[in-house]
Design a protein around this motif. Structure first.
Motif, mmCIF file in Angstrom:
data_model
loop_
_atom_site.group_PDB
_atom_site.id
_atom_site.type_symbol
_atom_site.label_atom_id
_atom_site.label_comp_id
_atom_site.label_asym_id
_atom_site.label_seq_id
_atom_site.Cartn_x
_atom_site.Cartn_y
_atom_site.Cartn_z
ATOM 1 N N HIS A 4 10.812 6.667 6.778
ATOM 2 C CA HIS A 4 9.829 6.022 5.904
ATOM 3 C C HIS A 4 8.643 5.557 6.747
ATOM 4 N N GLN A 27 2.672 -0.280 1.690
ATOM 5 C CA GLN A 27 3.198 -1.213 2.681
ATOM 6 C C GLN A 27 4.297 -2.105 2.113
ATOM 7 N N TRP A 69 12.035 -1.655 1.947
ATOM 8 C CA TRP A 69 13.054 -0.699 2.412
ATOM 9 C C TRP A 69 13.536 -1.052 3.814
ATOM 10 N N GLU A 128 4.894 5.648 1.773
ATOM 11 C CA GLU A 128 4.840 4.726 0.646
ATOM 12 C C GLU A 128 3.915 3.559 0.962
ATOM 13 N N PHE A 147 7.462 -0.145 1.777
ATOM 14 C CA PHE A 147 8.014 0.132 3.101
ATOM 15 C C PHE A 147 8.696 -1.112 3.668
ATOM 16 N N ASP A 148 8.060 -2.275 3.551
ATOM 17 C CA ASP A 148 8.647 -3.505 4.075
ATOM 18 C C ASP A 148 9.962 -3.825 3.372
ATOM 19 N N PRO A 172 4.537 3.636 6.321
ATOM 20 C CA PRO A 172 3.569 3.011 5.417
ATOM 21 C C PRO A 172 2.282 3.823 5.338
#
Length: 284
Positions: free
Chosen positions: A172, A245, A251, A243, A248-249, A174
């Motif tokens: 993944h 931010q 996940w 994805e 992402f954070d 950002p």
């Protein structure tokens, strides 16, 4: 005469194939448009040379074909022609090299604000590692690799305790943030390649290689191994998810850290030690 016609048809067919072909580069999803520009410049310089030389050869075969009464003129040296050929060859090579060298200069100079992700390749899978809150990846070594520590992280390095471990082939990233990809191999040569990113680099056993890029499009993209690495090379695939931010954070916060992995591995040992002690007391 037939040879001249065949060469001319080859040139025409090659041009039509290029113009009408449905196969072209995938839509770009990173900041490396300069790599596309270098490839396109190289393609057109080679196309001009290919078309010009082959059409000249076809014309020469037709113009100077054997005819009764014609005699060839023998000229072993022509300094003027050689100078022209040397000059235009040098111009063509410089035209192909210059854009690539400019792109390479950017390719190896990582921005100061780039994040870091480590990708490790082995026959035939990918794993990934992110730095924790300290922003620094812990040190690794082959000697530290074990069934409980497949990443080979040095357990005595405090920077490695909060490293986030991804033991699957899904990466993944950002959107819009530059990232430095640090690459390691456990066994043989591999190559990390995402066609839409236009960026790739070999994974060499014993050393860490790297490149950087900035994802510019949301979506999922295939990760390929672009270096023949054995009988399972064709199935060494992964996925990179680009994805926002916040996503992402979220996940990343759900993934296991190296410290948590060590704690989970120590629990059975503590339980066994407690059980052994209890059994010892029961025999007294």
């Amino acid at each position: 005469m037939k040879v001249a016609v065949g060469i001319a048809l080859l040139v025409i067919g090659s041009i039509l194939f290029h113009v009408l072909s449905p196969w072209w580069m995938t839509p770009i999803a990173s900041n490396w448009g300069s790599i596309d520009h270098a490839l396109i410049i190289t393609l057109y310089i080679c196309a001009v040379a290919f078309v010009g030389l082959n059409l000249f050869m076809a014309w020469a075969i037709w113009r100077y074909r054997h005819r009764p009464g014609n005699t060839a003129h023998y000229e072993p040296e022509n300094a003027r022609l050689e100078k022209r050929l040397t000059f235009w060859t040098a111009v063509g090579i410089a035209g192909m090299l210059a854009p690539g060298l400019l792109a390479w200069n950017q390719y190896v100079n990582v921005p100061d604000d780039a994040g870091v992700v480590e990708a490790t390749g082995q026959q035939w899978q990918w794993t990934f590692r992110y730095p924790g809150r300290d922003g620094v990846l812990g040190t690794t070594a082959i000697a530290h690799i074990s069934p409980d520590n497949t990443f080979g992280i040095n357990s005595r390095d405090p920077y490695g305790r909060d490293d986030v471990l991804i033991d699957t082939s899904e990466l993944h990233l950002p959107l819009g943030k530059p990232v430095k990809m640090v690459l390691r191999s456990k066994d043989v040569l591999h190559d990390f390649y995402v066609p839409q990113f236009r960026a790739k680099m070999d994974l060499v056993p014993g050393i860490a290689t790297y490149f950087w890029m900035t994802p510019t499009a949301l979506g999922s993209f295939d990760i390929l191994c672009a270096e023949l690495c054995g009988v399972g090379h064709h199935q060494m695939r992964g996925t990179v998810v680009v994805e926002k931010q916040a996503d992402f954070d979220r996940w990343l916060s759900e993934q296991m850290t190296f410290g948590q992995l060590l704690a989970a591995a120590e629990k059975p040992q503590v339980w066994l030690a407690t059980a052994e002690a209890s059994r010892g007391r029961s025999f007294r």
